[in-house]
Design a protein around this motif. Structure first.
Motif, mmCIF file in Angstrom:
data_model
loop_
_atom_site.group_PDB
_atom_site.id
_atom_site.type_symbol
_atom_site.label_atom_id
_atom_site.label_comp_id
_atom_site.label_asym_id
_atom_site.label_seq_id
_atom_site.Cartn_x
_atom_site.Cartn_y
_atom_site.Cartn_z
ATOM 1 N N MET A 32 35.662 11.900 16.605
ATOM 2 C CA MET A 32 36.788 12.804 16.476
ATOM 3 C C MET A 32 36.419 13.916 15.495
ATOM 4 S SD MET A 32 40.710 11.910 15.640
ATOM 5 C CE MET A 32 40.911 12.012 13.892
ATOM 6 N N TYR A 33 36.926 15.112 15.733
ATOM 7 C CA TYR A 33 36.659 16.231 14.841
ATOM 8 C C TYR A 33 37.506 16.112 13.583
ATOM 9 C CZ TYR A 33 33.795 18.724 18.140
ATOM 10 O OH TYR A 33 32.773 19.086 18.972
ATOM 11 N N VAL A 34 36.859 16.341 12.447
ATOM 12 C CA VAL A 34 37.544 16.422 11.160
ATOM 13 C C VAL A 34 37.863 17.892 10.901
ATOM 14 C CG1 VAL A 34 37.260 16.119 8.664
ATOM 15 C CG2 VAL A 34 36.427 14.367 10.229
ATOM 16 N N CYS A 35 36.887 18.761 11.176
ATOM 17 C CA CYS A 35 37.039 20.197 10.944
ATOM 18 C C CYS A 35 36.781 20.946 12.252
ATOM 19 C CB CYS A 35 36.062 20.651 9.869
ATOM 20 S SG CYS A 35 36.107 22.427 9.559
ATOM 21 N N LEU A 36 37.824 21.499 12.814
ATOM 22 C CA LEU A 36 37.671 22.271 14.048
ATOM 23 C C LEU A 36 37.001 23.614 13.784
ATOM 24 C CD1 LEU A 36 41.106 21.587 15.755
ATOM 25 C CD2 LEU A 36 38.881 20.654 16.389
ATOM 26 N N CYS A 37 37.280 24.214 12.634
ATOM 27 C CA CYS A 37 36.715 25.529 12.322
ATOM 28 C C CYS A 37 35.188 25.501 12.303
ATOM 29 C CB CYS A 37 37.221 26.020 10.969
ATOM 30 S SG CYS A 37 39.012 26.225 10.871
ATOM 31 N N LYS A 38 34.621 24.429 11.760
ATOM 32 C CA LYS A 38 33.169 24.320 11.608
ATOM 33 C C LYS A 38 32.558 23.268 12.536
ATOM 34 C CE LYS A 38 32.808 27.293 8.250
ATOM 35 N NZ LYS A 38 31.926 28.436 8.231
ATOM 36 N N ALA A 39 33.371 22.702 13.428
ATOM 37 C CA ALA A 39 32.916 21.690 14.389
ATOM 38 C C ALA A 39 32.238 20.504 13.698
ATOM 39 C CB ALA A 39 31.996 22.304 15.433
ATOM 40 N N VAL A 40 32.891 19.984 12.650
ATOM 41 C CA VAL A 40 32.374 18.839 11.901
ATOM 42 C C VAL A 40 33.135 17.592 12.353
ATOM 43 C CG1 VAL A 40 32.081 17.826 9.605
ATOM 44 C CG2 VAL A 40 31.813 20.290 9.928
ATOM 45 N N CYS A 68 36.419 22.303 4.798
ATOM 46 C CA CYS A 68 37.451 22.874 3.932
ATOM 47 C C CYS A 68 37.082 24.271 3.426
ATOM 48 C CB CYS A 68 37.729 21.926 2.766
ATOM 49 S SG CYS A 68 39.467 21.792 2.381
ATOM 50 N N SER A 69 36.256 24.993 4.173
ATOM 51 C CA SER A 69 35.862 26.335 3.742
ATOM 52 C C SER A 69 36.552 27.438 4.543
ATOM 53 C CB SER A 69 34.341 26.498 3.842
ATOM 54 O OG SER A 69 33.914 26.401 5.179
ATOM 55 N N VAL A 88 30.573 13.631 8.718
ATOM 56 C CA VAL A 88 31.037 13.382 7.348
ATOM 57 C C VAL A 88 30.528 12.030 6.862
ATOM 58 C CG1 VAL A 88 33.055 13.070 5.857
ATOM 59 C CG2 VAL A 88 33.067 14.862 7.610
ATOM 60 N N ARG A 89 30.633 11.009 7.683
ATOM 61 C CA ARG A 89 30.150 9.675 7.274
ATOM 62 C C ARG A 89 28.646 9.681 7.007
ATOM 63 N NH1 ARG A 89 34.178 7.484 11.038
ATOM 64 N NH2 ARG A 89 35.851 6.722 9.702
ATOM 65 N N ARG A 90 27.905 10.362 7.839
ATOM 66 C CA ARG A 90 26.448 10.450 7.650
ATOM 67 C C ARG A 90 26.139 11.139 6.319
ATOM 68 N NH1 ARG A 90 24.739 13.432 12.010
ATOM 69 N NH2 ARG A 90 24.999 11.583 13.276
ATOM 70 N N ALA A 91 26.846 12.218 6.032
ATOM 71 C CA ALA A 91 26.629 12.947 4.781
ATOM 72 C C ALA A 91 26.955 12.069 3.575
ATOM 73 C CB ALA A 91 27.476 14.215 4.764
ATOM 74 N N ILE A 92 28.038 11.308 3.659
ATOM 75 C CA ILE A 92 28.410 10.400 2.575
ATOM 76 C C ILE A 92 27.361 9.310 2.430
ATOM 77 C CG2 ILE A 92 30.101 8.683 1.832
ATOM 78 C CD1 ILE A 92 32.259 10.519 3.175
ATOM 79 N N ASP A 93 26.905 8.778 3.533
ATOM 80 C CA ASP A 93 25.855 7.744 3.506
ATOM 81 C C ASP A 93 24.566 8.278 2.891
ATOM 82 O OD1 ASP A 93 27.554 5.907 4.647
ATOM 83 O OD2 ASP A 93 26.690 6.091 6.666
ATOM 84 N N GLU A 94 24.316 9.570 3.056
ATOM 85 C CA GLU A 94 23.113 10.187 2.506
ATOM 86 C C GLU A 94 23.277 10.580 1.043
ATOM 87 O OE1 GLU A 94 22.158 13.359 5.202
ATOM 88 O OE2 GLU A 94 21.504 11.954 6.761
ATOM 89 N N LYS A 128 42.702 22.728 6.621
ATOM 90 C CA LYS A 128 43.460 21.624 7.213
ATOM 91 C C LYS A 128 42.670 20.326 7.298
ATOM 92 C CE LYS A 128 46.773 24.376 9.675
ATOM 93 N NZ LYS A 128 47.448 24.663 10.922
ATOM 94 N N CYS A 129 41.341 20.415 7.189
ATOM 95 C CA CYS A 129 40.512 19.211 7.250
ATOM 96 C C CYS A 129 40.414 18.518 5.890
ATOM 97 C CB CYS A 129 39.117 19.543 7.751
ATOM 98 S SG CYS A 129 38.264 20.783 6.746
ATOM 99 N N GLY A 130 40.880 19.159 4.837
ATOM 100 C CA GLY A 130 40.772 18.613 3.489
ATOM 101 C C GLY A 130 41.303 17.202 3.331
ATOM 102 N N PRO A 131 42.527 16.915 3.768
ATOM 103 C CA PRO A 131 43.056 15.565 3.591
ATOM 104 C C PRO A 131 42.215 14.488 4.288
ATOM 105 C CG PRO A 131 44.856 17.074 4.013
ATOM 106 C CD PRO A 131 43.572 17.843 4.238
#
Length: 73
Positions: A1-9, A35-36, A14-20, A40-43
């Protein structure tokens, strides 16, 4: 599922980045662009960080990162 539609994240991104090792919204914004745009993806991103990163770890949500200015609340 998309967290950030603006940046297609996606959640996977996000989980991969946190794991890294990313442990703050500042790091997620710098690396993924979360969130840049509209913010709306911030929460969702914050919730994923809070779930994955212990609150007492430097750089965790709501914690100061040594060498970086404190964020205004």
């Amino acid at each position: 599922m998309y967290v950030c539609l603006c940046k297609a994240v996606t959640e996977r991104d996000v989980r991969r980045a946190i794991d890294e090792g990313l442990a703050s919204m500042r790091e997620l914004r710098r690396e993924l662009g979360v969130c840049s745009c509209c913010g709306k993806c911030g929460p969702a991103a914050r919730a994923m960080l809070a779930e994955a990163v212990p609150g007492d770890r430097p750089g965790a949500v709501g914690r100061a990162v040594p060498g970086e200015p404190a964020a205004a609340v």
